[in-house]
Each structure stands twice: as C-alpha cells, then as structure tokens.
Design a protein around this motif. Structure first.
Motif, PDB file in Angstrom:
ATOM      1  N   ARG A 213      10.447 -13.031   1.578  1.00  0.00           N
ATOM      2  CA  ARG A 213      11.575 -11.986   2.223  1.00  0.00           C
ATOM      3  C   ARG A 213      10.884 -10.536   3.025  1.00  0.00           C
ATOM      4  O   ARG A 213      11.574  -9.574   3.210  1.00  0.00           O
ATOM      5  N   GLY A 214       9.489 -10.460   3.726  1.00  0.00           N
ATOM      6  CA  GLY A 214       9.622  -9.699   4.339  1.00  0.00           C
ATOM      7  C   GLY A 214       9.202  -8.333   3.798  1.00  0.00           C
ATOM      8  O   GLY A 214       9.549  -7.280   4.721  1.00  0.00           O
ATOM      9  N   LEU A 215       8.903  -8.444   2.219  1.00  0.00           N
ATOM     10  CA  LEU A 215       8.424  -6.987   1.568  1.00  0.00           C
ATOM     11  C   LEU A 215       6.921  -6.982   1.525  1.00  0.00           C
ATOM     12  O   LEU A 215       6.599  -7.827   0.925  1.00  0.00           O
ATOM     13  N   LEU A 216       6.286  -4.991   1.442  1.00  0.00           N
ATOM     14  CA  LEU A 216       5.041  -5.197   0.987  1.00  0.00           C
ATOM     15  C   LEU A 216       5.743  -4.278  -0.049  1.00  0.00           C
ATOM     16  O   LEU A 216       6.041  -2.895   0.293  1.00  0.00           O
ATOM     17  N   TYR A 217       4.933  -4.637  -1.144  1.00  0.00           N
ATOM     18  CA  TYR A 217       4.990  -2.745  -2.583  1.00  0.00           C
ATOM     19  C   TYR A 217       3.844  -3.048  -2.508  1.00  0.00           C
ATOM     20  O   TYR A 217       2.682  -3.401  -2.888  1.00  0.00           O
ATOM     21  N   SER A 218       3.325  -1.845  -1.234  1.00  0.00           N
ATOM     22  CA  SER A 218       2.610  -1.157  -1.022  1.00  0.00           C
ATOM     23  C   SER A 218       1.544  -0.366  -1.846  1.00  0.00           C
ATOM     24  O   SER A 218       0.648   0.731  -2.070  1.00  0.00           O
ATOM     25  N   GLY A 219       1.700   0.111  -2.960  1.00  0.00           N
ATOM     26  CA  GLY A 219       1.226   1.113  -4.434  1.00  0.00           C
ATOM     27  C   GLY A 219       1.906   2.418  -3.551  1.00  0.00           C
ATOM     28  O   GLY A 219       2.160   3.121  -2.756  1.00  0.00           O
ATOM     29  N   ASP A 220       0.199   3.081  -3.898  1.00  0.00           N
ATOM     30  CA  ASP A 220      -0.396   4.357  -3.172  1.00  0.00           C
ATOM     31  C   ASP A 220      -1.198   3.804  -2.085  1.00  0.00           C
ATOM     32  O   ASP A 220      -1.862   4.697  -1.284  1.00  0.00           O
ATOM     33  N   HIS A 221      -1.652   2.452  -1.635  1.00  0.00           N
ATOM     34  CA  HIS A 221      -1.982   2.027  -0.676  1.00  0.00           C
ATOM     35  C   HIS A 221      -1.933   2.331   0.783  1.00  0.00           C
ATOM     36  O   HIS A 221      -2.243   3.806   1.291  1.00  0.00           O
ATOM     37  N   VAL A 222      -0.731   2.564   1.070  1.00  0.00           N
ATOM     38  CA  VAL A 222       0.508   2.731   2.075  1.00  0.00           C
ATOM     39  C   VAL A 222       1.715   3.795   1.737  1.00  0.00           C
ATOM     40  O   VAL A 222       2.352   2.717   0.784  1.00  0.00           O
ATOM     41  N   LEU A 223       1.323   4.707   2.147  1.00  0.00           N
ATOM     42  CA  LEU A 223       2.487   5.922   1.700  1.00  0.00           C
ATOM     43  C   LEU A 223       2.829   5.999   2.615  1.00  0.00           C
ATOM     44  O   LEU A 223       2.798   6.565   3.893  1.00  0.00           O
ATOM     45  N   PRO A 224       4.129   6.412   2.798  1.00  0.00           N
ATOM     46  CA  PRO A 224       5.487   7.215   4.055  1.00  0.00           C
ATOM     47  C   PRO A 224       5.216   8.146   4.891  1.00  0.00           C
ATOM     48  O   PRO A 224       4.915   8.920   5.878  1.00  0.00           O
ATOM     49  N   HIS A 225       4.727   9.333   3.541  1.00  0.00           N
ATOM     50  CA  HIS A 225       4.899  10.721   4.646  1.00  0.00           C
ATOM     51  C   HIS A 225       3.281  11.881   4.184  1.00  0.00           C
ATOM     52  O   HIS A 225       2.845  12.631   4.636  1.00  0.00           O
ATOM     53  N   ILE A 226       2.370  11.015   3.215  1.00  0.00           N
ATOM     54  CA  ILE A 226       1.002  11.638   3.186  1.00  0.00           C
ATOM     55  C   ILE A 226       0.252   9.699   3.621  1.00  0.00           C
ATOM     56  O   ILE A 226       0.292   9.194   2.876  1.00  0.00           O
ATOM     57  N   THR A 227      -1.620  11.060   2.782  1.00  0.00           N
ATOM     58  CA  THR A 227      -2.557   9.831   2.644  1.00  0.00           C
ATOM     59  C   THR A 227      -2.628  10.218   1.106  1.00  0.00           C
ATOM     60  O   THR A 227      -2.900  11.276   0.536  1.00  0.00           O
ATOM     61  N   PRO A 228      -3.662   8.996   0.850  1.00  0.00           N
ATOM     62  CA  PRO A 228      -4.044   9.438  -0.799  1.00  0.00           C
ATOM     63  C   PRO A 228      -4.893   9.794  -0.595  1.00  0.00           C
ATOM     64  O   PRO A 228      -5.813   9.204   0.186  1.00  0.00           O
ATOM     65  N   SER A 229      -5.623  10.525  -1.838  1.00  0.00           N
ATOM     66  CA  SER A 229      -6.436  10.644  -2.500  1.00  0.00           C
ATOM     67  C   SER A 229      -7.655   9.509  -2.452  1.00  0.00           C
ATOM     68  O   SER A 229      -6.736   8.381  -2.683  1.00  0.00           O
ATOM     69  N   ILE A 230      -9.036   9.300  -1.929  1.00  0.00           N
ATOM     70  CA  ILE A 230      -9.637   8.230  -2.166  1.00  0.00           C
ATOM     71  C   ILE A 230     -10.801   8.196  -3.038  1.00  0.00           C
ATOM     72  O   ILE A 230     -11.557   9.508  -3.522  1.00  0.00           O
ATOM     73  N   GLY A 231     -11.132   7.417  -3.780  1.00  0.00           N
ATOM     74  CA  GLY A 231     -11.898   7.233  -4.535  1.00  0.00           C
ATOM     75  C   GLY A 231     -11.843   7.997  -6.047  1.00  0.00           C
ATOM     76  O   GLY A 231     -12.397   8.514  -6.240  1.00  0.00           O
ATOM     77  N   PHE A 232     -10.609   7.971  -6.731  1.00  0.00           N
ATOM     78  CA  PHE A 232      -9.703   8.951  -7.286  1.00  0.00           C
ATOM     79  C   PHE A 232      -9.978   8.669  -8.728  1.00  0.00           C
ATOM     80  O   PHE A 232      -8.895   7.781  -8.895  1.00  0.00           O
ATOM     81  N   GLU A 233     -11.693   8.001  -9.108  1.00  0.00           N
ATOM     82  CA  GLU A 233     -11.572   7.448 -10.469  1.00  0.00           C
ATOM     83  C   GLU A 233     -12.030   7.498 -11.039  1.00  0.00           C
ATOM     84  O   GLU A 233     -13.151   8.524 -10.710  1.00  0.00           O
TER      85      GLU A 233
END
Length: 350
Positions: free
Chosen positions: A204-224
């Motif tokens: 169906r040409g869909l990627l459920y991207s979670g927080d990996h690829v976000l449209p407006h912001i860059t995700p925090s890295i290594g937040f765990e």
C-alpha cells in the motif's frame, strides 16, 4: 526542537492533533491521542481494519484515562470497539507509545509486539524503577553540565510506577509480519532509541515511522536508560536506510501524514549536515565541552539562545551537541580527550 515562527503556522500545524479518526487509505486510520503536559500535543495511533485477526494498532499511546477514551470514541466513530483490538505493534519503548499497549493487553488480551533492541531498556526500567533518562544525564555529566544534570534529575518522580512496563508478547527483529492478506515488514531503525523499529506496508506504499521520521521536528537521539555508543551515527545510518527503500507515504507518530518518506529524510539528513558544520564552527580554536559548545548555538527554528531554554530543553540541547561532536570525532574532524569524567573536544589538526 523545530518551532513554528508565526501564529498561523502554529494553528495549521496543530490541526493534526485534533481528536477523531482520519482515514489515510481504506482500512487505515490515523487516531491522535492526547498527551499530558507535553509539547508534542498528541501521539498518532494507526488502526488497521479488514484483517482476519481483528483490529491491529500501530503504537498504543500513553496510559491515561483521556487517551483510552479518545481511542474508544474514535473506534466507535469507525464502527468498532476496543474489544476488536487483537495486536498492537509498538515502534519503541517510550511511554507515549508503549504504556497504553500494556494496559489494553490487560483489559482485552491483545498481543503486544516490540523491537528486540528495547529489551535492555525495559530490563533497566525494572531494575532502576525509574524512567529518568539515565543515559542523557550521564551525557550531561560527561559534558561538564553537572548542575543541569541535578536539576533535570529532580524533575522525575521517585515513586515511578513500573507496573505498566511489562515485557511484550513478542520481541521483533528484521522480519515480516502477516495479518490476513496484509504484510508488514519490520525494519530496525536505532537512533531515537536502540530498539526503535518502523513498519513498512510495501503493497500500500505506507511507512509507519514512529519517531524515526517526523514531519516538523527532529527526534531526540539516544533518549533512554541504556547508553548507546554513537546514537547519532546510528540514527544517520537508519535515515540512509530509508533512502534505499521504495518511497512511501509517511505515517509518523507526531504530526500529519506526509506524501514522501524520501523527501522528509532528505531534509533531515541535510539538517544534520548543517548542524555538524555549525557545531564545528562553534567549537572554534579552543578545547571545549559539549555544554560550552551548546551555549554557542541557536536552538529551534527561532534560534533561541541556550540560556533562554528550560532545563529539560537544555538537557536535549547538550545531548544533541555531544552527539554531533562524537560524530565529528568518528569522522576525524575533531578530537576528544577525557579528564575527571568530563569530555573535551577540539578541531582535529590538519
């Protein structure tokens, strides 16, 4: 930490968080669920219907009464009820994605899936009985920001409820999941967390991207809770992996649906290239800590001064700066020395 620059932009960007389902494709619905006191406003849960196993959710939401009510109301609007949820595929361990999945399993008997790379973080949650970002605080201390680390640590609840952090029914690796005629490819994408995964519906040409690829912001890295060696390096590799896949529509965990994963990934890679260059310039001709370099950089789209950020955002800023400095070291553009538990960086000779 990208921020809108005008009120109109802020209102436009906020529409995605309004309650109620949005049909992305026949049988695929985006359902934004509320987040308490969170600048992200909402988290998207995706409901997949028309499968022999009942409803499949991508991500579960934050375990709060308002979230469950919003999910129940949205499903009712689509002609379904909570009891039809059979599987919940979680992208990563953060509470706004995982904890309601556990609660729904207790309530409904749904099966919960999670990336195998999150096992260490989940075990640490049980051992330490806190969701305090231990790795991020350790980075602050190595960055020479001991006072900031203490201020952030004080923000976390000592009576943390670990009961909603149960193990999943199944740990996922790179594999294919089948639900009736639907196929979802599990793709590990470490960076935001070590065990982050995305789910690709190639048909169906869909990627459920979670927080990996976000449209407006860059995700925090290594937040765990764990301590990945080079989280930004992992994240950039995971972004490059997306460019080697067939392009798809972007179904993110925060923000509206996008038309092209490749287009957004290109923007994110360009952003980090720019940020690496800016970090190298800010490092200058002196030996500096990540905390000191962070103070030289602007933050968010509005280029807010580091001193004007709150303590939590200062932590994210220092962690991001340390991550970029470590990538510069790995690429031979900078050097790193350690003394007294504090890392110091300098531009590489030549």
């Amino acid at each position: 930490m990208t921020a809108p620059t005008t009120r109109t932009t802020r209102l436009d960007r906020g529409r995605w968080a309004q309650s109620g389902p949005e049909t992305v494709r026949p049988g695929v619905h985006r359902i934004p669920l509320p987040l308490p006191e969170d600048g992200l406003r909402a988290v998207n849960v995706y409901a997949l219907e028309g499968l022999t196993e009942g409803l499949v959710l991508i991500d579960g939401g934050w375990s709060i009464p308002e979230s469950r009510k919003a999910l129940e109301d949205a499903l009712a609007e689509l002609g379904h009820e909570l009891g039809e949820i059979s599987h919940i595929l979680v992208t990563h361990i953060h509470r706004d994605h995982y904890t309601q999945a556990v609660e729904l399993r207790r309530l409904l008997g749904s099966r919960v899936y999670l990336g195998a790379g999150e096992r260490q973080g989940l075990e640490l949650l049980g051992e330490l009985r806190t969701d305090e970002p231990v790795s991020s605080l350790a980075t602050l201390r190595r960055a020479g920001a001991q006072d900031l680390a203490e201020r952030v640590a004080a923000m976390y609840d000592a009576d943390f409820d670990v009961s909603v952090w149960e193990a999943p029914d199944r740990w996922l690796r790179a594999e294919e999941l089948r639900f009736g005629n639907a196929r979802l490819t599990v793709i590990p994408t470490p960076g935001h967390t070590q065990g982050h995964v995305v789910y690709l519906d190639q048909a169906r040409g869909l990627l459920y991207s979670g927080d990996h690829v976000l449209p407006h912001i860059t995700p925090s890295i290594g937040f765990e809770l764990g301590d990945p060696a080079l989280p930004l390096g992992d994240y950039l590799d995971s972004l490059q992996l997306m460019t080697r896949l067939t392009d798809a529509r972007l179904l993110p965990a925060h923000g509206p649906v996008g038309d092209s994963v490749h287009a957004r990934v290109g923007e994110l890679l360009a952003h980090h290239d720019d940020r690496l260059a800016q970090t190298l310039v800010a490092l200058g001709d002196r030996t500096r800590t990540a905390h000191e370099v962070a103070g030289e950089l602007g933050w968010t789209r509005r280029k807010v001064a580091f001193a004007d950020l709150g303590a939590f955002d200062q932590m994210l800023a220092v962690n991001e700066t340390a991550a970029h400095l470590d990538v510069l070291v790995a690429r031979g553009r900078a050097g790193r020395t350690e003394a007294g538990g504090v890392n110091r960086y300098a531009v590489a000779a030549g």
